[in-house]
Write a protein that holds these residues in place. Structure first.
Motif, PDB file in Angstrom:
ATOM      1  N   UNK A 257       0.797  -1.361  -0.079  1.00 17.40           N
ATOM      2  CA  UNK A 257       0.004  -0.072   0.045  1.00 17.40           C
ATOM      3  C   UNK A 257       0.888   1.465  -0.047  1.00 17.40           C
TER       4      UNK A 257
ATOM      5  N   UNK B  91       4.197   3.245  -0.805  1.00 21.90           N
ATOM      6  CA  UNK B  91       5.245   3.314  -1.820  1.00 21.90           C
ATOM      7  C   UNK B  91       6.845   3.452  -1.233  1.00 21.90           C
ATOM      8  N   UNK B  92       6.676   4.304  -0.180  1.00 23.15           N
ATOM      9  CA  UNK B  92       8.003   4.287   0.358  1.00 23.15           C
ATOM     10  C   UNK B  92       8.628   2.845   0.999  1.00 23.15           C
TER      11      UNK B  92
ATOM     12  N   UNK C 287      14.859   9.815  -0.702  1.00 25.99           N
ATOM     13  CA  UNK C 287      15.431  11.065  -0.367  1.00 25.99           C
ATOM     14  C   UNK C 287      17.058  10.865   0.158  1.00 25.99           C
TER      15      UNK C 287
ATOM     16  N   UNK D 120       8.548  15.902   0.706  1.00 26.49           N
ATOM     17  CA  UNK D 120       8.485  14.639   1.285  1.00 26.49           C
ATOM     18  C   UNK D 120       8.195  14.719   2.826  1.00 26.49           C
TER      19      UNK D 120
ATOM     20  N   UNK E 107       4.272  14.276  -7.514  1.00 27.53           N
ATOM     21  CA  UNK E 107       4.568  13.259  -6.557  1.00 27.53           C
ATOM     22  C   UNK E 107       3.835  11.945  -6.557  1.00 27.53           C
TER      23      UNK E 107
ATOM     24  N   UNK F  67       4.529   9.048  -5.568  1.00 30.38           N
ATOM     25  CA  UNK F  67       4.618   8.114  -4.355  1.00 30.38           C
ATOM     26  C   UNK F  67       3.254   8.825  -3.660  1.00 30.38           C
TER      27      UNK F  67
ATOM     28  N   UNK G 175      -0.064   7.308  -5.069  1.00 31.34           N
ATOM     29  CA  UNK G 175      -0.099   6.028  -4.717  1.00 31.34           C
ATOM     30  C   UNK G 175      -0.566   5.666  -3.228  1.00 31.34           C
TER      31      UNK G 175
END
Lengths: 691, 368
Positions: free
Chosen positions: A462, A464-465, A472, B156, B188, B190, B193
């Protein structure tokens, strides 16, 4: 005598051929006519004899169809194309429940003569029905109905409609089978003879059932049915949990006549049996320790001159349910009940009513110990063929609608005598299935209930990171090293001769632009000087002091060299004859005598000194390292010196004050073994010739 | 030759040399203390020596080569020479994070922030705190990062604030933060999502799909977004759509065993058991310890009435994860079909003990 010409012959031949084809397609019904079997008179006589004998059996009151078949078959071998014989064979097989063979003969009869018997389609339809070919059966039934005339149709209408209903029910039930697990009780219990009406004790340790087989007490055969008399048998579970070998309890439970099991009490202490006396009555026998006592009739309320065939007690023993075909019912056998009164006598029989009983057969009533659920078999309601087993509940004075237990518990054939274990998990009944040992067999059935739902497991990415990692960049970058790109040139300026500190001017040139950057002075008293040379330039330094020859130096800081401190003490030469100065800022193109532009400041120094000292006469000399031939180096050094002189002349210095000379590598000032030394040797000098 | 710039150059040089000259004379003026001149020069040299920085830069090179222990050694040296070298603390911490030594990195970040609070240092510490599930600490750091107004890190920081809230199941809050992230960085991917995922959790399926689609528009390589989209479609009954998207995910990432397992489950729903089997088998091929795939493949085999084979798969699932309650439940169901009453009851009891309620119903209805 007929004279046939070719044309007529052809026509005749064609006609005969067509006739032959037509009759073969139809199948030609061959009657038992002597004329049809030329040359086989003897066999014909035998066949006719057998046919008559078999017919006699076939038409008797209680035909022994099996025997009839045996006699018909050789007749059929002799004449396989007799529609009527085929029909009768089909009917015989049908009667002994061999439907596969029945179909074969019926279909043959049909192909020979569809009209050989009015009931042909009907029986064939029944065969298809029993073999689960519901659509084929329905097709024939409708056809059968169509060919009947309005008078005959009334005779068959009910039968046809029943058959149609059963086929339609069959289609529905087979499409939505119930989840059950059926298990034939096995070889120890079942045989090629019929086993049926199982009743199980509450703890499922013993099953009593009825069978018609040669081990019947007395060994007799019932002529009206052509079958052995019924006897009661039982099987017990062995130590491994399998049903043990069948045992006959003998007398007094069994007799020479029909003895059948109809029920067992929950505690297993009483067995209800059917005896073929007085039209068929129900008895009960008590288990006294290990022996069964003589069966006693249930009494007049229950037993009549009519056929009573099945019984089951309510859980509290206060009601008995039984089956009878006494005439005051709904038709055929019905289910009745009788209640025990306060004196312990059975009350008069009550019909269960039209919700349960139908004009068709009802039998095999079983009252479940839960007090409200009942199972019975019926040829009515929505059976899919023969008897089917139904379930009903009695609550608040009402019977619920009889519910067909469904396929595969119920089949197109007879499914009767269903009894359920006290815990409700296992049922026992009789059926003829694909894995029967022959005829009816006993089965154990467990209800699996609704399909249990399996659970499938999945997952997603679910975030992304978390899937791809943090993008980053959290590190710090390199630090610029602020290199002090600087050369510090310092030292002491002295008089070469006296060694005393000299006061001097230091000029700083940018050789690439020939611009003077700045002028410094040194310390008069100490002679100390300090020049700061930031990186990035090619410096020319000239040190001047009065009455001295200038000193020049080259510091090339185009490349970053970080921080350097160079200590250079400078001795200035007086302008005396013979004094030499190295012109460090004269540059030539490699291998040539062309002066580079960076030489400009040095040349200006020369011009200045020649101007300041008008009588000065000098020699310009060129020197090389020892790389290359002497002559080459000589020539080169000379032309270089000449070049310098020419320049001075061009700037107005009179030629007679100037001489040039090339020394080649004759006068090195440093060793030629190192690159630094060789660099030092490659130089231009000037020498004071006279003042 | 540009005389004007020449003049400027000379001007500059004159100013420069004027200053130098002043210095020079200043130095020279102290002629009665000649040694001072030398000393001053020497001091200047020493002060200009950037050894710590050079070592630090070397550490960065090692870090980029993935040699984290050696990098850390360099940073240690740099800090020894210059105890206030904030950047060295940060990079030492980052090296430790790469080695997954999260707790050990915190003190370095703390030091860096004390010396030189910056958006970057707050952000970095926030990430580590998040990793260590110190949610309130992480939130505080990300907020500090945002306050520090670094344009690169603002989006971020909002994004991770969204994720922290997501992990704590505060989906509405998460969405707000993702919104801010997107405001600060319109492309962005991400954030789109994850916002889609948050909406999915709130059962706003159409909205979720919108966000997932936007994410893919921005970055068509995100296999996991295709997977997420497919799962939403599966939930709303668009089975064909689900299969298409799982297939896209697999195409982008051929070792995506999760997507194979998911696609297989859709085939199960469609009663296409052979295809389901193939997908589960593929998932297992890629990841032989993926218990889910074994369990699901067992289910497919059950549907094909291959009860013994199904049980073998449930056995595998359980051997990988002995607390896999659903595998016990399913195995019990297969055992029931084989009339193994003892076996099925044992499995259902175990499933119930692991928290599966339906198993309890079965035990009560059918087992002693």
């Amino acid at each position: 005598m007929m004279i046939m010409n070719t044309l007529t012959k052809n026509i005749l031949a064609t006609f005969v051929t067509l006739l032959f084809i037509a009759s073969s397609a139809m199948g030609q019904n061959v009657s038992f006519d002597k004329a049809n079997f030329p040359g086989k008179e003897e066999q014909f006589k035998v066949a006719i004899k057998n046919l008559k004998a078999a017919d006699k059996i076939y038409s008797s009151e209680f035909p022994d169809f099996k025997a009839a078949i045996e006699i018909y078959l050789p007749v059929d071998s002799f004449n396989p194309n007799n529609a009527d014989l085929n029909y009768k064979l089909g009917k015989c097989y049908f009667k002994i429940k061999d439907y596969t063979n029945a179909i074969t003969f019926f279909e043959k009869a049909k192909s020979l003569d569809e009209k050989v018997n009015i009931e042909l389609n009907f029986y064939l339809a029944k065969c298809y029905h029993i073999n689960y070919k519901f659509d084929e059966s329905l097709e024939l039934l409708i056809k059968f109905r169509q060919i009947l005339d309005p008078i005959t149709i009334t005779q068959y209408e009910k039968l046809i409609q029943k058959e149609i209903d059963e086929c339609e029910t069959g289609k529905i039930l087979v499409k939505t089978p119930i989840r059950v697990y059926t298990k034939n009780l096995g070889e120890a219990v079942n045989s090629k003879y019929p086993e049926y009406s199982p009743v199980v004790s509450a703890d499922r340790s013993v099953i009593f059932f009825t069978s018609m087989n040669p081990t019947t007490t007395g060994g007799g055969i019932d002529a009206t049915r052509n079958q052995y008399f019924e006897d009661i048998y039982f099987t017990e579970k062995d130590s491994l949990g399998n049903w043990g070998k069948v045992q006959n309890p003998g007398k007094p439970l069994n007799s020479d006549n029909h003895d059948a099991v109809v029920g067992i009490s929950n505690d297993g202490q009483q067995l209800y049996i059917y005896k073929g006396e007085d039209g068929g009555d129900i008895y009960s026998s008590k288990l006294d320790g290990k022996l069964w006592l003589k069966p006693i009739s249930l009494g007049k309320s229950i037993n009549s001159i009519y056929h009573e065939s099945s019984a089951s007690f309510s859980y509290d023993f206060l009601t008995i349910y039984f089956v009878s075909n006494r005439p005051d019912g709904y038709g055929e056998h019905d289910i009745y009940l009788s209640k025990k009164d306060s004196k312990g006598n059975w009350g008069s029989a009550e019909n269960l009513g039209g919700d349960i009983n139908t004009p068709y057969e009802e039998t095999a009533i079983f009252a479940h110990p839960d007090g409200k659920t009942f199972y019975f078999s019926s040829k009515g309601h929505n059976t899919m063929g023969g008897y089917d087993i139904f379930k009903t509940t009695y609550e608040n004075g009402k019977w619920s609608e009889a519910q067909n237990l469904g396929y595969p518990v119920n089949t197109s054939g007879d499914d009767v005598f269903f009894s359920l274990s006290a815990d409700g998990k296992y049922g026992y009944y009789a059926s003829k299935g694909a894995d029967s040992y022959g005829s009816l067999d006993l089965y154990e059935i467990s209800f699996l209930g609704e399909e249990k739902q399996l659970v499938t497991n999945n997952e997603d990415n679910l975030l992304a990171f978390r899937t791809e990692g943090t993008k980053e960049d959290v590190s710090e970058s390199k630090v610029d090293i602020q290199e002090v790109n600087l050369t510090i040139l310092k030292g002491i300026i002295t008089d070469e001769y006296s060694k005393e500190p000299l006061f001097a001017k230091i000029e700083l040139f940018d050789l690439s632009t020939n611009q003077i950057i700045s002028t410094f002075e040194n310390n008069k008293a100490s002679g100390k000087y300090l020049v700061s040379l930031p990186a990035g330039k090619n410096y020319g330094i000239t040190v001047n002091s009065e009455n001295c020859l200038f000193y020049s130096d080259n510091v090339d800081l185009k490349e970053n060299q970080g921080f350097k401190e160079v200590i250079k003490d400078i001795q200035l030469k007086r302008i005396t004859v013979g004094s030499k100065v190295v012109l460090n800022n004269i540059f030539f193109d490699s291998g040539k005598s062309t002066l580079k532009p960076e030489s400009q400041s040095e040349l200006d120094n020369l011009i200045k000194i020649m101007t300041d000292f008008p009588s000065l006469k000098i020699e310009i000399s060129g020197h090389t390292d020892n790389v290359g031939s002497a002559s080459f180096n000589k020539t080169l050094s000379e032309s270089r010196a000449k070049e310098v002189v020419n320049h001075l002349i061009s700037k107005g210095i009179s030629a007679d004050r100037l001489t040039f000379k090339g020394y080649g590598f004759d006068e090195p000032r440093a060793t030629n073994d190192t690159p630094e030394g060789r660099q030092q040797n490659r130089r231009t000098e000037f020498k004071v010739l006279s003042r | 030759m540009d005389t004007h710039s020449n003049k400027m150059n000379v001007m500059r040089k004159w100013i420069f040399t004027f200053i130098l000259t002043i210095l020079f004379f200043g130095i020279m003026a102290q002629e009665n203390k000649p040694s001072e001149v030398l000393d001053t020069i020497k001091t200047v040299s020493a002060a200009d020596n950037q050894t710590a920085e050079k070592i630090y830069n070397q550490g960065i090179v090692l870090f980029q080569q993935g040699k984290y222990d050696e990098a850390i050694a360099q940073f240690n040296e740099a800090i020894k020479i210059k105890p206030n070298f904030a950047k060295a603390y940060i990079n030492r911490a980052t090296s430790k994070v790469e080695q997954k030594k999260y707790a050990e990195s915190i003190s370095d970040y703390n030091m860096a922030i004390m010396l030189e609070p910056s958006a970057k240092s707050f952000f970095s510490r926030g990430l580590v705190r998040y990793q260590m599930k110190d949610y309130s600490g992480a939130i505080s750091d990300f907020n500090s990062c945002i306050k520090a107004n670094n344009s690169e890190l603002k989006a971020p920081a909002y994004y991770y604030l969204g994720c922290v809230n997501f992990d704590q199941k505060n989906y509405d809050e998460a969405i707000k933060f993702y919104n801010s992230a997107i405001e600060n960085k319109a492309d962005y991917a991400y954030a789109f999502n994850d916002r889609g995922s948050a909406k999915k959790q709130l059962e706003q399926y159409q909205e979720a799909l919108k966000d997932y689609r936007r994410a893919i528009q921005l970055n068509p390589q995100m296999a996991f977004t295709f997977n997420n989209m497919a799962s939403v479609k599966k939930k709303i009954g668009d089975l064909e759509g689900a299969i298409t998207d799982y297939s896209s995910a697999i195409e982008l990432k051929p070792d995506y065993y999760i997507a194979y397992n998911n696609r297989g489950s859709v085939y199960l729903l469609k009663n296409e058991f052979d295809k389901a089997l193939a997908d589960f088998t593929k998932a297992i091929e890629i990841n032989k310890d993926y218990a889910f795939a074994y369990n699901n493949r067992g289910n497919a085999k059950y549907k094909q009435k291959r009860y013994e084979d199904a049980i073998k798969d449930y056995d595998s699932a359980i051997s990988i994860d002995e607390n896999y309650g659903f595998a016990y439940l399913n195995r019990g169901i297969s055992k029931e079909m084989l009339r193994d009453e003892e076996g099925s009851c044992a499995d259902w009891k175990k499933a119930y003990s692991l928290g599966i309620e339906t198993a309890h119903n079965y035990v009560q209805a059918q087992c002693k």
